[in-house]
Design an enzyme around this catalytic site. Structure first.
Site, PDB file in Angstrom:
ATOM      1  N   ASP A 188       0.855  -1.174   0.000  1.00  0.00           N
ATOM      2  CA  ASP A 188       0.000   0.000   0.000  1.00  0.00           C
ATOM      3  C   ASP A 188       0.899   1.234   0.000  1.00  0.00           C
ATOM      4  O   ASP A 188       1.689   1.426   0.923  1.00  0.00           O
ATOM      5  CB  ASP A 188      -0.889  -0.032   1.253  1.00  0.00           C
ATOM      6  CG  ASP A 188      -2.246   0.587   1.012  1.00  0.00           C
ATOM      7  OD1 ASP A 188      -2.288   1.676   0.426  1.00  0.00           O
ATOM      8  OD2 ASP A 188      -3.256  -0.024   1.421  1.00  0.00           O
ATOM      9  N   ASP A 223      -2.777   4.749  -2.367  1.00  0.00           N
ATOM     10  CA  ASP A 223      -3.788   5.289  -1.459  1.00  0.00           C
ATOM     11  C   ASP A 223      -4.168   6.734  -1.750  1.00  0.00           C
ATOM     12  O   ASP A 223      -3.289   7.595  -1.905  1.00  0.00           O
ATOM     13  CB  ASP A 223      -3.231   5.209  -0.026  1.00  0.00           C
ATOM     14  CG  ASP A 223      -4.229   5.637   1.027  1.00  0.00           C
ATOM     15  OD1 ASP A 223      -5.216   4.903   1.215  1.00  0.00           O
ATOM     16  OD2 ASP A 223      -4.035   6.704   1.642  1.00  0.00           O
ATOM     17  N   HIS A 277     -11.561  -2.551   3.043  1.00  0.00           N
ATOM     18  CA  HIS A 277     -11.431  -2.229   4.478  1.00  0.00           C
ATOM     19  C   HIS A 277     -12.064  -0.892   4.857  1.00  0.00           C
ATOM     20  O   HIS A 277     -12.001  -0.507   6.015  1.00  0.00           O
ATOM     21  CB  HIS A 277      -9.950  -2.223   4.845  1.00  0.00           C
ATOM     22  CG  HIS A 277      -9.224  -1.079   4.205  1.00  0.00           C
ATOM     23  ND1 HIS A 277      -9.019  -1.002   2.836  1.00  0.00           N
ATOM     24  CD2 HIS A 277      -8.710   0.057   4.714  1.00  0.00           C
ATOM     25  CE1 HIS A 277      -8.402   0.130   2.551  1.00  0.00           C
ATOM     26  NE2 HIS A 277      -8.192   0.786   3.667  1.00  0.00           N
ATOM     27  N   ASP A 278     -12.611  -0.174   3.886  1.00  0.00           N
ATOM     28  CA  ASP A 278     -13.273   1.103   4.172  1.00  0.00           C
ATOM     29  C   ASP A 278     -14.786   0.982   4.075  1.00  0.00           C
ATOM     30  O   ASP A 278     -15.488   1.990   4.102  1.00  0.00           O
ATOM     31  CB  ASP A 278     -12.820   2.182   3.164  1.00  0.00           C
ATOM     32  CG  ASP A 278     -11.379   2.601   3.372  1.00  0.00           C
ATOM     33  OD1 ASP A 278     -10.872   2.487   4.502  1.00  0.00           O
ATOM     34  OD2 ASP A 278     -10.757   3.054   2.386  1.00  0.00           O
ATOM     35  N   GLU A 300      -6.229   4.073  -5.912  1.00  0.00           N
ATOM     36  CA  GLU A 300      -7.461   4.425  -5.207  1.00  0.00           C
ATOM     37  C   GLU A 300      -7.814   5.833  -5.674  1.00  0.00           C
ATOM     38  O   GLU A 300      -7.425   6.821  -5.065  1.00  0.00           O
ATOM     39  CB  GLU A 300      -7.286   4.391  -3.688  1.00  0.00           C
ATOM     40  CG  GLU A 300      -8.634   4.453  -2.991  1.00  0.00           C
ATOM     41  CD  GLU A 300      -8.578   4.938  -1.549  1.00  0.00           C
ATOM     42  OE1 GLU A 300      -9.538   4.674  -0.817  1.00  0.00           O
ATOM     43  OE2 GLU A 300      -7.609   5.592  -1.151  1.00  0.00           O
TER      44      GLU A 300
HETATM   45  O1  TEU Z   1      -9.034   6.061   1.811  1.00  0.00           O
HETATM   46  C1  TEU Z   1      -9.210   7.273   1.144  1.00  0.00           C
HETATM   47  C2  TEU Z   1     -10.563   7.774   1.202  1.00  0.00           C
HETATM   48  O2  TEU Z   1     -10.910   8.620   0.412  1.00  0.00           O
HETATM   49  C3  TEU Z   1     -11.431   7.247   2.309  1.00  0.00           C
HETATM   50  O3  TEU Z   1     -11.305   8.143   3.355  1.00  0.00           O
HETATM   51  C4  TEU Z   1     -12.828   7.113   1.982  1.00  0.00           C
HETATM   52  O4  TEU Z   1     -13.364   8.331   1.550  1.00  0.00           O
HETATM   53  C5  TEU Z   1     -13.544   6.683   3.220  1.00  0.00           C
HETATM   54  O5  TEU Z   1     -12.896   5.600   3.783  1.00  0.00           O
HETATM   55  C6  TEU Z   1     -14.941   6.291   2.930  1.00  0.00           C
HETATM   56  O6  TEU Z   1     -15.554   5.967   4.146  1.00  0.00           O
HETATM   57  C7  TEU Z   1      -7.744   5.648   2.062  1.00  0.00           C
HETATM   58  C8  TEU Z   1      -7.721   4.371   2.868  1.00  0.00           C
HETATM   59  O7  TEU Z   1      -8.337   3.339   2.148  1.00  0.00           O
HETATM   60  C9  TEU Z   1      -8.377   4.599   4.196  1.00  0.00           C
HETATM   61  O8  TEU Z   1      -8.412   3.437   4.971  1.00  0.00           O
HETATM   62  C10 TEU Z   1      -7.590   5.664   4.898  1.00  0.00           C
HETATM   63  O9  TEU Z   1      -8.252   5.999   6.093  1.00  0.00           O
HETATM   64  C11 TEU Z   1      -7.408   6.904   4.034  1.00  0.00           C
HETATM   65  O10 TEU Z   1      -6.993   6.624   2.726  1.00  0.00           O
HETATM   66  C12 TEU Z   1      -6.337   7.789   4.615  1.00  0.00           C
HETATM   67  O11 TEU Z   1      -5.090   7.235   4.354  1.00  0.00           O
END
Ligand code: TEU
Ligand code: CA
Length: 561
Positions: free
Chosen positions: A102, A204, A335-336, A263
């Site tokens: 990542d 990311d 995971h989000d 992403e």
């Molecule tokens: O996610 C980026 C992101 O845009 C997320 O914040 C998304 O909008 C949110 O999770 C939706 O609920 C990445 C990673 O996947 C996330 O786990 C991190 O928290 C974030 O970046 C910060 O690094």
């Protein structure tokens, strides 16, 4: 980099996302680790996946579970050592599995040495790697709201009118990509990992690297706090990101033949070719179309209900755009996100039948499918009984917003039980022993309520399980007879008039394959050419002289030419 015309090693592959904290704990501290992952490589090989994406494993204070990196060239001690990492790469290699890491370079951790130096001397060299900016009219430089709530600006201690920028938590200061030296540092680090034998990166939050350094702000959105979500600014400026991202590509990924998946939220159609085309910044980008409807809401409490037709239409729209461009990465969860079964399927289908139907709908889309850990078991959302059981920082912020919006404790808990990111982060379920075989100690996050039946061991033993069905799906997708069509074949949407049917074709010169998923409660009969061949079905399906009977809540994949 773009690989639509040119063939690339990762075409036709299937990826799997590991959330290291929750995959397997080898040393009994309640937290997953690298040796835990090593111990499960045979399981993953057997599942039929090829590329393993590890969420961040680097030294971190874990304010955002590792997406806040203090040291990019060291493994977080809780996950193990660099020797463990090297062994993981080697053991994976022996099994023909590729590891991708990542790449979190929109921001780092406030514990990162460069940021600590910057804080000490906010006008010095290190500070120029970040955004240290004077306030405007006694206030923060602009009115953007961070992804996790509150202003994107944090006051620098000891100064009256100086702020640093963080689009995510205040412990995640944003890097200044306009600074050439900073960019060089990033490239050097990326090459260092590639030279160590990683096969690529998931990148990311990368679209956020573009900033308008006059910090003009945006008109307030629908939150009644005078602020506007930072992601609006990111979307507005996204056309600019390719300048730096092509440089990143040329200086690192290209020379290593790396697989990259971005992403990349908020790309509008006109810039898609910059990402997916033959000259694209990345090999692939996740298809987040189905998340966009949520991203524009002020909080979980306002998230609309969605159904399978919504998931279908979101995917279909991106599939049609990507057909001629390149390879997207379809997902049903990560995971989000909460678990897809709980999000998209009606309660009566939140079981293994629904899990298999959804798996089929997803697995044959054009692109590189990413399976998220636990998805292959048919995991649903975990039931959290109190706010104290959550871990994610945004769970607490969203809870606060629910309350502010007038919801009671119980209603707020209900909202989090639908949408919290923690649903994707509860430990992997290995067997029915204590803590689901994940750890000897109390796990860092709650174990799913159904672990006694919903686990790898039980599902491996049951020929009708979701897991065994996933194993069949991965084999079918890579079957030498069909792999060309499933990889390069054009996506063609089927009839979308029925909200409970997901139907599409994959079309190549040599054949047509139809994916038909019936999410309705009644049997469906479809007429096919007489020589149609049923390749797989999730439940019993009858094909008699061209008439195929598809059970309620079930899927079929049929070669029709
Ligand atoms: O996610 C980026 C992101 O845009 C997320 O914040 C998304 O909008 C949110 O999770 C939706 O609920 C990445 C990673 O996947 C996330 O786990 C991190 O928290 C974030 O970046 C910060 O690094
Ligand atoms: Ca451990």
């Amino acid at each position: 980099m773009g690989c639509n015309m040119r063939k690339c090693w990762w075409h036709g592959k299937i990826a799997y996302q590991i959330y290291p904290k929750s995959f397997a704990d080898s040393n009994g501290d309640g937290i997953g680790d690298l040796r835990g992952i090593i111990s499960k490589l045979d399981y993953l090989k057997d599942l039929g996946v090829d590329i393993l994406w590890l969420s961040p494993i680097f030294a971190s204070p874990f304010i955002d579970n590792g997406y806040d990196i203090a040291d990019y060239r060291n493994i977080a001690p809780v996950f193990g050592s660099m020797d463990d990492f090297d062994e993981l790469v080697e053991q994976a290699r022996k099994r023909g599995l590729k590891i991708i890491l990542d790449l979190v370079v929109n921001h780092c951790s406030s514990e990162n040495a460069m940021f600590k130096k910057a804080l000490k001397d906010p006008f010095g060299k290190e500070a120029s790697y970040f955004y240290f900016v004077k306030g405007k009219d006694g206030r923060a430089p602009d009115n953007l709201r961070s992804y996790f709530g509150g202003s994107v600006w944090e006051k620098v201690e000891g100064y009256d009118d100086l702020y640093y920028l963080h689009y995510f938590a205040r412990e995640q200061p944003d890097f200044n990509w306009n600074n050439k030296e900073l960019r060089e540092k990033v490239y050097e680090m990326v090459n260092w990992w590639l030279d160590k034998g990683v096969s690529g990166f998931r990148i990311d939050a990368i679209m956020n690297i573009v900033k308008d350094t006059s910090f003009p702000g945006l008109p307030p959105d629908n939150n009644n706090d005078g602020m506007c979500a930072a992601n609006k600014m990111t979307a507005k400026l996204s056309f600019k990101a390719k300048e730096y991202l092509k440089e990143l590509r040329d200086r690192t990924f290209l020379g290593h033949d790396a697989f990259t998946v971005g992403e990349a939220f908020g790309l509008n159609d006109s810039i898609l070719p910059d990402y997916l085309g033959d000259d694209g910044c990345f090999g692939s980008i996740f298809d987040f179309t189905a998340r966009e409807v949520f991203e524009k809401e002020p909080g979980y409490y306002a998230y609309p209900e969605v159904d399978i037709a919504f998931y279908r239409d979101s995917n279909f729209s991106m599939q049609e755009k990507a057909n001629t461009l390149g390879f997207v990465a379809p997902i049903i969860e990560n995971h989000d996100e909460p678990r897809a079964i709980s999000l998209y399927l009606k309660p009566s289908q939140q079981n293994k039948h629904g899990a298999k139907a959804l798996a089929t709908a997803f697995m044959f889309l054009r692109g590189i499918p990413f399976i998220y850990e636990g998805q292959e078991l048919g995991m649903t959302n975990t039931r959290f009984d109190s706010i104290d059981e959550f871990n994610d920082l945004s769970a607490f912020e969203e809870y606060r917003k629910c309350k502010e919006h007038g919801l009671g404790d119980e209603e707020a808990l209900k909202v989090l039980n639908l949408h919290s990111r923690d649903h994707g982060r509860t430990p992997m379920l290995w067997d029915n022993s204590v803590n689901a075989g994940f750890s000897q100690a109390k796990p860092w996050l709650k174990i799913h309520q159904d672990y006694e039946t919903l686990n790898v061991k039980a599902e491996l033993a049951d020929p009708d399980s979701t897991l065994n069905y996933y194993r069949k799906l991965t084999r079918l997708r890579k079957d030498p007879r069909y792999v060309e069509c499933f990889t390069y074949g054009v996506f063609r949407a089927g009839d979308t008039s029925d909200r409970e049917i997901v139907c599409y074709n994959r079309h190549s010169d040599a054949m047509d394959i139809m994916i038909f998923v019936n999410f309705s409660d009644s049997e469906r009969k479809i007429q096919l050419p007489e020589d149609a061949q049923l390749l797989i079905s999730s439940e019993k399906a009858e094909l008699i002289t061209g008439t195929l009977t598809v059970q309620p809540c079930s899927a079929v994949v049929v070669r029709i030419r």
